[in-house]
Design a protein around this motif. Structure first.
Motif, PDB file in Angstrom:
ATOM      1  N   GLY A 147     -27.180  11.751 -10.615  1.00 34.17           N
ATOM      2  CA  GLY A 147     -28.036  10.574 -10.488  1.00 34.17           C
ATOM      3  C   GLY A 147     -29.412  10.927  -9.948  1.00 34.17           C
ATOM      4  O   GLY A 147     -30.435  10.427 -10.439  1.00 34.17           O
ATOM      5  N   GLU A 148     -29.450  11.807  -8.944  1.00 41.08           N
ATOM      6  CA  GLU A 148     -30.729  12.234  -8.363  1.00 41.08           C
ATOM      7  C   GLU A 148     -31.548  13.039  -9.368  1.00 41.08           C
ATOM      8  O   GLU A 148     -32.764  12.869  -9.467  1.00 41.08           O
ATOM      9  N   LEU A 149     -30.869  13.910 -10.111  1.00 42.36           N
ATOM     10  CA  LEU A 149     -31.574  14.701 -11.126  1.00 42.36           C
ATOM     11  C   LEU A 149     -32.185  13.795 -12.192  1.00 42.36           C
ATOM     12  O   LEU A 149     -33.331  13.997 -12.615  1.00 42.36           O
ATOM     13  N   ILE A 150     -31.418  12.806 -12.612  1.00 39.73           N
ATOM     14  CA  ILE A 150     -31.907  11.860 -13.615  1.00 39.73           C
ATOM     15  C   ILE A 150     -33.121  11.098 -13.086  1.00 39.73           C
ATOM     16  O   ILE A 150     -34.132  10.944 -13.785  1.00 39.73           O
ATOM     17  N   VAL A 175     -32.680  16.162 -21.900  1.00 38.56           N
ATOM     18  CA  VAL A 175     -31.957  16.580 -20.681  1.00 38.56           C
ATOM     19  C   VAL A 175     -31.387  15.364 -19.955  1.00 38.56           C
ATOM     20  O   VAL A 175     -30.240  15.390 -19.487  1.00 38.56           O
ATOM     21  N   ILE A 176     -32.155  14.288 -19.876  1.00 36.18           N
ATOM     22  CA  ILE A 176     -31.673  13.063 -19.224  1.00 36.18           C
ATOM     23  C   ILE A 176     -30.435  12.522 -19.942  1.00 36.18           C
ATOM     24  O   ILE A 176     -29.450  12.133 -19.295  1.00 36.18           O
ATOM     25  N   MET A 178     -28.249  14.150 -21.694  1.00 36.18           N
ATOM     26  CA  MET A 178     -27.122  15.034 -21.402  1.00 36.18           C
ATOM     27  C   MET A 178     -26.562  14.756 -20.004  1.00 36.18           C
ATOM     28  O   MET A 178     -25.346  14.676 -19.801  1.00 36.18           O
ATOM     29  N   LEU A 179     -27.447  14.596 -19.033  1.00 39.55           N
ATOM     30  CA  LEU A 179     -27.008  14.328 -17.658  1.00 39.55           C
ATOM     31  C   LEU A 179     -26.308  12.978 -17.546  1.00 39.55           C
ATOM     32  O   LEU A 179     -25.328  12.841 -16.799  1.00 39.55           O
ATOM     33  N   GLU A 180     -26.799  11.979 -18.253  1.00 33.81           N
ATOM     34  CA  GLU A 180     -26.154  10.658 -18.257  1.00 33.81           C
ATOM     35  C   GLU A 180     -24.724  10.779 -18.781  1.00 33.81           C
ATOM     36  O   GLU A 180     -23.790  10.183 -18.228  1.00 33.81           O
ATOM     37  N   LYS A 181     -24.558  11.547 -19.840  1.00 35.04           N
ATOM     38  CA  LYS A 181     -23.233  11.747 -20.434  1.00 35.04           C
ATOM     39  C   LYS A 181     -22.302  12.454 -19.450  1.00 35.04           C
ATOM     40  O   LYS A 181     -21.147  12.050 -19.264  1.00 35.04           O
ATOM     41  N   LYS A 182     -22.814  13.496 -18.799  1.00 40.73           N
ATOM     42  CA  LYS A 182     -21.995  14.244 -17.847  1.00 40.73           C
ATOM     43  C   LYS A 182     -21.641  13.398 -16.627  1.00 40.73           C
ATOM     44  O   LYS A 182     -20.542  13.491 -16.080  1.00 40.73           O
ATOM     45  N   ARG A 183     -22.571  12.561 -16.204  1.00 40.72           N
ATOM     46  CA  ARG A 183     -22.297  11.694 -15.045  1.00 40.72           C
ATOM     47  C   ARG A 183     -21.174  10.706 -15.375  1.00 40.72           C
ATOM     48  O   ARG A 183     -20.278  10.476 -14.545  1.00 40.72           O
ATOM     49  N   LYS A 184     -21.205  10.155 -16.577  1.00 38.36           N
ATOM     50  CA  LYS A 184     -20.142   9.232 -16.994  1.00 38.36           C
ATOM     51  C   LYS A 184     -18.789   9.934 -17.073  1.00 38.36           C
ATOM     52  O   LYS A 184     -17.753   9.365 -16.699  1.00 38.36           O
ATOM     53  N   GLU A 185     -18.800  11.172 -17.547  1.00 37.16           N
ATOM     54  CA  GLU A 185     -17.558  11.936 -17.640  1.00 37.16           C
ATOM     55  C   GLU A 185     -16.975  12.192 -16.255  1.00 37.16           C
ATOM     56  O   GLU A 185     -15.752  12.103 -16.060  1.00 37.16           O
TER      57      GLU A 185
END
Length: 205
Positions: A147-150, A175-176, A178-185
């Motif tokens: 969340g912070e990275l996003i 990149v955002i 990809m990070l959103e997807k990983k955060r949901k996972e």
């Protein structure tokens, strides 16, 4: 008249010399700075993607890979990224460049936290899984980190948009996403499954 013309010529030569000296000092043109910024954002994305994959595998009970193998893989990713962002490799850039390096520093700092805990428990029996789990939950919140990275990348994107850095904006968006997807996972993973994966890993010597 001759003196005026002579002064004008000398002024022009001085201006050109100053411009050349400035370019030589920075060692980078605007295009080179932009290309470097895009490459560095891409490296941040690769770091986050690789770390999430290895950490996810580490806590996945279906993955039977040895503790030491996954630990070494995480170490290698961190070391490679650290070399890419260490002070001696940081080129002269602009305000956007500085923001990118700040984001990289944050990512490396956060991903070093689970690594240090993994190092501490490497070789210990699965009876220590409870203590391991407590430390991970206390010191490393994957959802918060992503969340912070996003959030930081969105601020960077806004800055890049104002600077009309279209290619950089597109890379940041990638990149955002990809990070959103990983955060949901990560949000979908239950504590029970993560703990079960940790026990499997600590038994896989």
């Amino acid at each position: 008249m001759k003196n005026t013309l002579k002064k004008s010529i000398l002024s022009a030569i001085a201006l050109v010399s100053l411009s050349a000296a400035s370019t030589a000092y920075t060692g980078s043109t605007d295009n080179e700075i932009t290309a470097n910024n895009i490459a560095k954002v891409n490296l941040i994305g690769k770091l986050a993607y690789a770390e999430e994959k290895h950490i996810s595998d580490f806590f996945n009970p279906s993955v039977k890979t040895k503790y030491s193998v996954l630990y070494d893989a995480i170490v290698n990713v961190i070391q490679d990224a650290t070399r890419s962002f260490e002070p001696t490799t940081r080129t002269v850039g602009n305000e956007i460049t500085k923001m990118i390096y700040d984001i990289a520093d944050y990512a490396l700092q956060q991903f070093n936290i689970p690594l240090s805990i993994m190092k501490k428990y490497n070789g210990k029996p699965s009876s220590e899984a409870g203590a391991f789990s407590v430390e991970i939950k206390r010191d490393f919140n994957a959802e918060k980190v992503f969340g912070e990275l996003i959030a930081k990348l969105k601020v960077l994107k806004s800055k890049a948009m104002k600077a009309c850095e279209t290619e950089l904006v597109e890379k940041i968006d990638t990149v955002i996403a990809m990070l959103e997807k990983k955060r949901k996972e990560w949000n979908a993973k239950s504590d029970f499954v993560l703990f079960a994966g940790l026990k499997v890993r600590m038994d896989a010597k």
